[in-house]
Scaffold this motif. Structure first.
Motif, short mmCIF file in Angstrom:
data_model
loop_
_atom_site.label_atom_id
_atom_site.label_comp_id
_atom_site.label_asym_id
_atom_site.label_seq_id
_atom_site.Cartn_x
_atom_site.Cartn_y
_atom_site.Cartn_z
N PRO A 78 12.54 -9.30 -40.31
CA PRO A 78 11.04 -8.97 -41.67
C PRO A 78 10.03 -10.53 -41.48
N HIS A 79 9.07 -10.25 -40.88
CA HIS A 79 8.33 -11.25 -41.65
C HIS A 79 8.07 -12.12 -42.60
N GLY A 80 8.35 -13.41 -42.47
CA GLY A 80 8.08 -14.25 -43.05
C GLY A 80 9.80 -14.84 -42.81
N TYR A 81 10.51 -14.03 -42.12
CA TYR A 81 12.16 -14.28 -42.78
C TYR A 81 13.01 -15.10 -41.59
N CYS A 82 13.98 -15.55 -41.21
CA CYS A 82 14.64 -16.68 -40.82
C CYS A 82 15.88 -16.40 -40.84
N PHE A 83 17.10 -16.31 -40.08
CA PHE A 83 18.08 -16.44 -40.03
C PHE A 83 19.05 -17.48 -40.51
N ILE A 84 19.95 -17.54 -41.02
CA ILE A 84 20.42 -18.81 -41.67
C ILE A 84 20.56 -19.44 -40.46
N ALA A 85 20.96 -20.52 -41.00
CA ALA A 85 21.48 -22.11 -39.44
C ALA A 85 23.57 -21.39 -40.00
N GLU A 86 23.50 -22.58 -38.67
CA GLU A 86 24.96 -22.25 -38.39
C GLU A 86 25.64 -23.09 -37.60
N HIS A 87 26.42 -24.13 -38.51
CA HIS A 87 27.36 -25.43 -38.51
C HIS A 87 28.51 -25.09 -38.34
N LEU A 88 29.31 -24.50 -37.02
CA LEU A 88 29.85 -23.99 -36.61
C LEU A 88 30.47 -25.00 -35.47
N GLU A 89 32.42 -24.39 -35.86
CA GLU A 89 33.15 -25.37 -34.45
C GLU A 89 32.71 -25.15 -32.71
#
Length: 319
Positions: A78-89
């Motif tokens: 959707p407009h104005g949204y973004c995927f959450i960040a990833e702090h993974l191995e």
């Protein structure tokens, strides 16, 4: 759990994926257990590296999470949204079947935001005061929305004087009732006390009428200016569309049309010997040749002017 300072509930400022506590960023809270006591590992039914949800309520960035959604793999974000960040191995990956996206806005632009998120296993368990977000990898995601108290100080509006308010481009405010700072002195002479208040009332009415006329004139000028600006913008857009239309059809009409130069003017295909032959055949006339070619004695005109019959004279240059 929610973080409260003296009864103040802080909103979420970030949501992310993390593999474990070691990869979880600072000031983030790891959700490792669901509300019904199950393990919150999103790869519990597979042999893939584990990953969890985590969130932060640190207000240093000046941004808050106003909404959270789950979208399918092929659905557009959707407009104005973004995927959450990833702090993974390095070997860990997040499933793309359903993805978590959030809407992050400045803290001063909204009054309500996401205050908390929780997970439950797929069951009939309901969480009070929480909103259902969706199912993801065998879990149910819940969020709690509500009002929050902003910790960032807000600037107080400044008080403008009457002179600065007149210079501003904003619409004039509602005229305040007139106040008499220097009331006129009582007239001396034959004016009675009964006529004195009538004279003051007439002057006040004239002043109020002039101020209302000035405000009306300013409103009319502002409306005319806004109409002219909107008309100019519409005309500019229309002219740009017309130019693009003609350029598109002109280029489309010339596409695929074969053409070639006439052999007479095709210099690249002509041999150099032929070009040198054409250049050598050019005769350059001297000044004397040009004068002899265009020599004219004006004999006919001279005899006509004298009234005599002209005699033919053959010039030496003609021989």
């Amino acid at each position: 759990m929610e973080t409260k300072d003296l009864g103040v509930v802080h909103p979420l400022t970030s949501v992310a994926w993390t593999s474990n506590i070691s990869t979880c960023p600072k000031d983030f809270t790891l959700i490792n257990i669901t509300e019904d006591g199950a393990n919150a590992n999103f790869t519990r039914f597979s042999m893939k590296p584990s990953y969890y949800l985590c969130y932060s309520k640190a207000t240093t960035g000046g941004m808050v999470v106003s909404d959270i959604r789950l979208i399918a793999e092929k659905a557009s974000i959707p407009h104005g949204y973004c995927f959450i960040a990833e702090h993974l191995e390095p070997r860990a990956t997040v499933s793309k079947k359903k993805r978590v996206c959030v809407r992050v806005v400045p803290v001063d632009s909204v009054d309500t935001a996401i205050l908390d998120i929780k997970l439950t296993a797929k069951s009939k368990m309901m969480l009070q005061h929480y909103t259902y977000v969706g199912d993801i990898n065998g879990y149910v995601l819940w969020c709690r929305k509500g009002q929050f108290a902003s910790t960032t100080p807000k600037t107080k509006p400044r008080n403008f004087s009457l002179g600065l308010r007149r210079l501003s481009l904003e619409l004039p405010s509602v005229p305040q009732p007139l106040q008499i700072s220097n009331p006129p002195q009582s007239p001396q002479g034959k004016l009675s006390h009964r006529r004195h208040p009538l004279h003051i009332k007439e002057s006040l009415e004239k002043t109020a009428d002039s101020s209302i006329q000035g405000i009306t004139g300013n409103l009319v000028m502002l409306s005319m200016l806004s109409s002219f600006v909107s008309f100019f913008n519409c005309f500019y857009l229309f002219l740009g569309d017309v130019i693009q239309y003609f350029l598109f059809h002109l280029s489309a009409a010339l596409d695929g049309v074969p053409f070639s130069l006439h052999p007479k003017f095709d210099i690249e295909r002509k041999p150099k010997t032929q070009l040198n032959y054409q250049l050598n055949n050019i005769r350059i006339k001297s000044l004397q040749d040009i004068e002899n070619e265009y020599n004219y004695t004006f004999a006919v005109e001279e005899f006509a002017a004298k009234g005599n019959r002209p005699r033919l004279q053959i010039s030496t240059s003609a021989q």
